[in-house]
Design an enzyme around this catalytic site. Structure first.
Site, PDB file in Angstrom:
ATOM      1  N   LYS A   1      94.479   0.571  36.846  1.00  0.00           N
ATOM      2  CA  LYS A   1      94.405  -0.635  36.039  1.00  0.00           C
ATOM      3  C   LYS A   1      94.145  -0.304  34.572  1.00  0.00           C
ATOM      4  O   LYS A   1      93.684   0.782  34.231  1.00  0.00           O
ATOM      5  CB  LYS A   1      93.256  -1.522  36.546  1.00  0.00           C
ATOM      6  CG  LYS A   1      93.455  -2.095  37.941  1.00  0.00           C
ATOM      7  CD  LYS A   1      92.240  -2.912  38.352  1.00  0.00           C
ATOM      8  CE  LYS A   1      92.406  -3.480  39.750  1.00  0.00           C
ATOM      9  NZ  LYS A   1      93.395  -4.561  39.818  1.00  0.00           N
TER      10      LYS A   1
ATOM     11  N   ARG B   1      96.369  -6.357  50.369  1.00  0.00           N
ATOM     12  CA  ARG B   1      97.227  -6.838  51.459  1.00  0.00           C
ATOM     13  C   ARG B   1      97.397  -5.785  52.551  1.00  0.00           C
ATOM     14  O   ARG B   1      97.613  -6.130  53.715  1.00  0.00           O
ATOM     15  CB  ARG B   1      98.579  -7.276  50.889  1.00  0.00           C
ATOM     16  CG  ARG B   1      99.435  -6.172  50.311  1.00  0.00           C
ATOM     17  CD  ARG B   1     100.542  -6.690  49.397  1.00  0.00           C
ATOM     18  NE  ARG B   1      99.997  -7.249  48.172  1.00  0.00           N
ATOM     19  CZ  ARG B   1     100.740  -7.791  47.210  1.00  0.00           C
ATOM     20  NH1 ARG B   1     102.068  -7.847  47.330  1.00  0.00           N
ATOM     21  NH2 ARG B   1     100.187  -8.260  46.126  1.00  0.00           N
TER      22      ARG B   1
END
Length: 469
Positions: A240, A314
């Protein structure tokens, strides 16, 4: 003073001299709750143009923190406002706000939690409704304590709270009527948790799957609650940007909400079985970390191509959702996760997004959100969002190179791991766990979002079940 006002009187433990403050709640043209102490007949007036459940919660907090020297607080509510909610709704949510009024997160070098409540009692339970009034007031305290458990978990930094210490923190709560167990990383590797363990492999911290089982005698039905528990999310190899990476300690907000909800459900003694499953990992870059382009075999034997290692949640959820169905065969399956930034871009701090395969369960979730002021906005899955998952190298890929429709793409991916007859919803709460200081009850730090929602959803499902008997 108008004797027709709905009046509640609260007392708190206080070391100072006895002091009473009488407060008037009325409607005025203010967009936010406003306190005016320059009034006659009352010590203060609280007003807003319309009163919601969120406002009732905030009013409890506001009167406790504004009138800190008062041992007794008397709230007098105009009848036109009082009629908007049932008496016991007023009491539950005022109690909730009052109980939160002492909480300030204080860092300690320990994973153990300190969810401290303000000590208020109800002095004027209604004639003929005393037991119901007192029960509603007690329920508000239970919900406040449960939310503070979730807030304490999400407030702790990643060097203190990681998968194993998360479990230690929950174990130390010793929640009544809850059986706690977990799978460690060796057990999950042996069973084939390829998605979850692929995310964990970049970190020196071992992964865990926490199970909390509330199983009363003769339960009416079973609900499985699955929470994403990424205790720190660096993004992995797809690292990130530095800005706001410090907030990625809250990427286990879904798991924290599940723990908080299980505490509430057990203390409220709901007549259903509820399984709480928290997939706990740390997502870090290293020479062992999974890479974009890698192909992973999931617990249900689906081969998945990795596009970005920052779409890690996920992968964790997919394995845990499959495990929940295989081991518990729940009547209802709910997952909650701080999953996609796209949800926050679309909905801001107003709503979490809601997706699923059962319209009735979706409607119950929306009703639950309105009842506790943890609001949900429905979004679609399937259709054109499935094209983002087409892979040349595996059964499917876990996302797209493009950000288009990212909340819907993520939920569509998860839907591949839901059995055709399984009732399921997915809640993406990415923007709701932090930075909600437009609310009085969240002046700083994290919110525990989802604790109230999951608890209220279970209560809604019980009500529905009773109506259909």
């Amino acid at each position: 003073m108008n004797n027709n006002l709905l009046t509640f009187t609260f007392s708190r433990e206080h070391q100072c001299d006895q002091l009473t403050r009488t407060l008037h709640l009325t409607l005025r043209e203010h967009s936010t709750l406003t306190v005016n102490q320059d009034v006659s007949d009352f010590n203060a007036e609280i007003s807003k143009h319309v009163i919601t459940v969120a406002d009732i919660q905030d009013i409890g907090y506001l009167i406790a923190t504004t009138f800190t020297q008062a041992t007794t607080l008397q709230l007098c509510i105009d009848t036109n406002i009082a009629a908007c909610f049932e008496r016991q709704q007023w009491l539950k949510w005022l109690s909730f706000g009052l109980a939160l009024s002492n909480y300030h997160y204080h860092h300690r070098n320990s994973p153990l939690l300190a969810p401290i409540l303000a000590d208020f009692t109800l002095l004027n339970a209604g004639a003929g409704a005393g037991a119901g009034d007192n029960a509603a007031f007690a329920d508000g305290k239970v919900l406040a304590h449960s939310q503070l458990i979730a807030r304490e978990l999400t407030n702790k930094p990643g060097n203190i709270l990681y998968p194993q210490s998360f479990i230690e923190a929950v174990e130390a709560l010793a929640i009544n009527n809850i059986e706690l167990s977990y799978l460690d990383d060796v057990m999950m590797l042996e069973q084939g948790f390829g998605g979850l363990m692929s995310i964990a492999q970049g970190s020196d911290r071992e992964a865990r799957l926490l199970c909390l089982d509330y199983h009363p005698q003769d339960p009416r039905f079973t609900v499985a609650l699955v929470g994403k528990g990424v205790t720190f999310d660096s993004g992995g190899i797809s690292i990130k940007q530095p800005r706001y990476m410090s907030t990625m300690k809250v990427d286990m907000g879904g798991a924290a909400a599940v723990v908080g909800a299980l505490n509430a459900i057990a203390q409220l003694q709901l007549p259903i079985r509820v399984i709480g499953l928290c997939g706990l990992v740390e997502n870090m870059p290293s020479g062992k970390a999974i890479k974009p382009g890698d192909v992973v075999t999931m617990l249900n034997k689906t081969n998945v191509e990795i596009i970005t290692t920052d779409a890690e949640g996920r992968m964790v959820l997919a394995d845990v959702l499959h495990y929940a169905q295989q081991h518990y065969q729940p009547d209802y399956l709910v997952d909650i996760a701080t999953l996609t930034g796209g949800t926050g871009i679309a909905l801001g701090k107003a709503y979490a997004s809601l997706m699923g395969n059962d319209n009735n369960l979706i409607a119950n979730a929306q009703t639950a959100g309105q009842a506790c002021s943890e609001l949900l906005w429905p979004m679609p899955t399937g259709g054109m969002f499935t094209t983002a998952l087409n892979s040349d190298f595996a059964d499917l890929r876990h996302g797209s190179e493009e950000p288009d429709g990212s909340p819907c793409v993520a939920a569509t991916f998860l839907e591949h791991f839901i059995q055709p007859d399984q009732k399921w919803i997915h809640i993406d709460s990415a923007a709701m766990s932090l930075g909600m200081n437009h609310r009085k009850i969240y002046p700083k730090a994290t919110t525990g979002y989802g604790t109230l929602l999951l608890t209220e959803l279970c209560q809604q499902l019980i009500l529905q079940d009773r109506l259909h008997q």
